[in-house]
Enzyme design. Structure first.
Site, PDB file in Angstrom:
ATOM      1  N   HIS A 106     -99.325  42.974 -21.644  1.00 30.11           N
ATOM      2  CA  HIS A 106     -98.357  42.632 -20.603  1.00 30.11           C
ATOM      3  C   HIS A 106     -99.114  42.382 -19.294  1.00 30.11           C
ATOM      4  O   HIS A 106    -100.336  42.592 -19.237  1.00 30.11           O
ATOM      5  CB  HIS A 106     -97.283  43.723 -20.443  1.00 30.11           C
ATOM      6  CG  HIS A 106     -97.809  45.128 -20.336  1.00 30.11           C
ATOM      7  ND1 HIS A 106     -96.985  46.224 -20.261  1.00 30.11           N
ATOM      8  CD2 HIS A 106     -99.082  45.616 -20.282  1.00 30.11           C
ATOM      9  CE1 HIS A 106     -97.717  47.328 -20.173  1.00 30.11           C
ATOM     10  NE2 HIS A 106     -98.981  46.991 -20.183  1.00 30.11           N
TER      11      HIS A 106
ATOM     12  N   TRP B 224     -96.221  48.409 -27.749  1.00 36.39           N
ATOM     13  CA  TRP B 224     -97.093  47.242 -27.601  1.00 36.39           C
ATOM     14  C   TRP B 224     -98.107  47.154 -28.734  1.00 36.39           C
ATOM     15  O   TRP B 224     -99.031  47.956 -28.801  1.00 36.39           O
ATOM     16  CB  TRP B 224     -97.822  47.307 -26.247  1.00 36.39           C
ATOM     17  CG  TRP B 224     -96.882  47.209 -25.095  1.00 36.39           C
ATOM     18  CD1 TRP B 224     -96.373  46.064 -24.552  1.00 36.39           C
ATOM     19  CD2 TRP B 224     -96.323  48.296 -24.332  1.00 36.39           C
ATOM     20  NE1 TRP B 224     -95.528  46.361 -23.502  1.00 36.39           N
ATOM     21  CE2 TRP B 224     -95.475  47.726 -23.343  1.00 36.39           C
ATOM     22  CE3 TRP B 224     -96.441  49.686 -24.390  1.00 36.39           C
ATOM     23  CZ2 TRP B 224     -94.758  48.492 -22.435  1.00 36.39           C
ATOM     24  CZ3 TRP B 224     -95.728  50.450 -23.480  1.00 36.39           C
ATOM     25  CH2 TRP B 224     -94.900  49.861 -22.510  1.00 36.39           C
TER      26      TRP B 224
ATOM     27  N   ALA C 140     -90.981  47.607  -9.537  1.00 32.12           N
ATOM     28  CA  ALA C 140     -91.775  46.660 -10.333  1.00 32.12           C
ATOM     29  C   ALA C 140     -90.832  45.997 -11.328  1.00 32.12           C
ATOM     30  O   ALA C 140     -89.779  46.544 -11.655  1.00 32.12           O
ATOM     31  CB  ALA C 140     -92.891  47.382 -11.068  1.00 32.12           C
TER      32      ALA C 140
ATOM     33  N   GLN D   9     -96.006  36.198 -19.178  1.00 33.59           N
ATOM     34  CA  GLN D   9     -95.156  37.129 -18.431  1.00 33.59           C
ATOM     35  C   GLN D   9     -95.346  36.882 -16.950  1.00 33.59           C
ATOM     36  O   GLN D   9     -96.357  36.316 -16.522  1.00 33.59           O
ATOM     37  CB  GLN D   9     -95.534  38.596 -18.725  1.00 33.59           C
ATOM     38  CG  GLN D   9     -94.888  39.172 -19.960  1.00 33.59           C
ATOM     39  CD  GLN D   9     -95.015  40.690 -20.043  1.00 33.59           C
ATOM     40  OE1 GLN D   9     -95.715  41.331 -19.259  1.00 33.59           O
ATOM     41  NE2 GLN D   9     -94.326  41.268 -21.018  1.00 33.59           N
TER      42      GLN D   9
ATOM     43  N   ARG E  36    -100.006  39.842 -28.238  1.00 36.27           N
ATOM     44  CA  ARG E  36     -99.589  40.988 -29.051  1.00 36.27           C
ATOM     45  C   ARG E  36     -99.801  40.702 -30.526  1.00 36.27           C
ATOM     46  O   ARG E  36     -99.619  39.565 -30.979  1.00 36.27           O
ATOM     47  CB  ARG E  36     -98.115  41.332 -28.791  1.00 36.27           C
ATOM     48  CG  ARG E  36     -97.930  41.949 -27.421  1.00 36.27           C
ATOM     49  CD  ARG E  36     -96.548  42.490 -27.217  1.00 36.27           C
ATOM     50  NE  ARG E  36     -96.322  42.639 -25.772  1.00 36.27           N
ATOM     51  CZ  ARG E  36     -95.171  42.989 -25.219  1.00 36.27           C
ATOM     52  NH1 ARG E  36     -94.126  43.241 -25.982  1.00 36.27           N
ATOM     53  NH2 ARG E  36     -95.058  43.087 -23.908  1.00 36.27           N
TER      54      ARG E  36
ATOM     55  N   VAL F 108     -92.225  53.342 -14.844  1.00 27.13           N
ATOM     56  CA  VAL F 108     -91.157  53.315 -13.825  1.00 27.13           C
ATOM     57  C   VAL F 108     -90.190  54.477 -14.069  1.00 27.13           C
ATOM     58  O   VAL F 108     -90.017  54.930 -15.190  1.00 27.13           O
ATOM     59  CB  VAL F 108     -90.383  51.977 -13.829  1.00 27.13           C
ATOM     60  CG1 VAL F 108     -91.195  50.887 -13.153  1.00 27.13           C
ATOM     61  CG2 VAL F 108     -89.977  51.573 -15.235  1.00 27.13           C
TER      62      VAL F 108
END
Ligand code: DAH
Length: 345
Positions: A175, A156, A312, A215, A201, A258
């Site tokens: 994000h 990122w 998620a 997003q 970004r 995740v």
């Protein structure tokens, strides 16, 4: 005498008929019916006639006078009426002219697709929440298992803002994932939320990279939520947006927050998987990242990972819109070219 009167009458009527303007009426009246007018003077002469002649001539003369007066009134009306009509015609306003068109706005393609995405999840029981665009480093990175100086930060490119005394701690969110943490800090399971919003970004801008874009983050936490629930929910979503016959594919991918992490693709709806320009000959279109929420993230917000699990996901509305409408350059969304925007009515 009677012949003279008849002749006079015909002449007067012929002249009267020939009149074209209201102003010509009065001179005609004076000429024939005025005090010294032709008809008036004949009537005056009646007294000089022998009595037997006087009756007959008198009758004809009086009839003539009455006739001319009546014709005069009628002609006067006609001319006045014509003058009025002419004036009306001169002042006429053409109310049939087409009006100036009202500039009607319409929904931006991002907003339109955003609504479709949110509707799909709302139908499945998710709530919509929002979070800040200017975010703490903690929520954007740390709480998502991305410590300072960790190579994962390279995923990122970030715009930092420097509030007094805390340089490097505040940034424009890269994000919407920080809201996983924000939502869990405020509530207890079960959690079902989708979080739409702008992200930023520090990008080299090209057809597939913008420095501002949207997003939608999704989060579902509860007891007994498995990877199968994630696949089922996201497959249902993909079919709502891209058609009931879509196939889906989940592949391993890495996102620090995740485990396991996946990217999700749908079979290309243009070539049905055979390979074409849209899918870059792969037959598949990637539409989002997802995964089972990392136990460390759950622990950090005080959820017991032995009790609670969940998934998620994160997706980009512009990318979805590009796939849905065959748009080949993300820069079109925010360059305000009406020729582009007006196609989405
Ligand atoms: N936040 C990720 C990104 O911007 C996308 C994402 C991937 C979100 C996986 C998730 C997820 O919630 O599970 O690249």
């Amino acid at each position: 005498m009677i012949d003279r009167i008849t002749e006079l009458r015909e002449q007067a009527l012929a002249e009267l008929r020939a009149l074209g303007r209201v102003e010509e009426i009065e001179p005609w009246r004076i000429k024939y019916l005025g005090k010294k007018g032709a008809v008036t003077s004949i009537l005056r002469q009646l007294g000089a006639l022998p009595p037997d002649e006087r009756r007959a001539v008198g009758q004809v003369a009086n009839e003539t006078k009455t006739l001319l007066e009546a014709q005069l009134a009628q002609k006067e009306n006609e001319l006045k009426e014509a003058a009025r009509a002419q004036a009306m015609e001169r002042e006429r306003i053409d109310v049939t002219l087409p009006g100036r068109p009202l500039a009607l706005g319409q929904v931006h393609p991002t907003t339109r697709v955003l609504r479709e995405i949110l509707d799909a999840f709302v139908i499945m029981g998710f709530q919509i929440v929002e979070g800040p665009e200017v975010e703490w480093d903690y929520y954007n990175f740390e709480a998502l298992n991305i410590p300072k100086d960790h190579p994962a930060r390279d995923m990122w490119d970030t715009f930092y803002v420097s509030p007094d005394g805390r340089p490097g701690e505040m940034l424009l969110r890269t994000h919407t994932s920080p809201n996983q943490v924000r939502v869990m800090e405020k509530t207890r399971p079960p959690v079902r939320v989708v979080v739409p919003g702008k992200c930023y970004r520090y990008e080299a801008i090209d057809p597939s990279h913008e420095s501002m874009f949207y997003q939608v983050e999704g989060l579902a936490i509860g007891t007994n939520i498995t990877f199968a629930d994630m696949k089922g929910t996201l497959s249902a979503f993909a079919r709502m947006l891209f058609g009931g016959e879509r196939k889906v594919r989940f592949r391993c991918d890495y996102f620090p927050f995740v485990e396991p992490g996946v990217d999700m693709s749908i079979d290309c709806y243009v070539c049905k998987g055979a390979g074409c320009r849209l899918c870059g000959n792969t037959g598949w279109l990637e539409i989002m990242g997802a995964g089972m929420v990392h136990p460390k993230e759950l622990e950090r917000v005080g959820y017991d990972p032995a009790v609670y699990t969940g998934f998620a996901f994160g997706l980009g509305p512009e990318r979805i819109a590009m796939l849905k409408y065959g748009i080949d350059d993300i820069r079109l969304f925010y360059s305000n070219d009406l020729r582009f925007l007006q196609q989405f009515r």
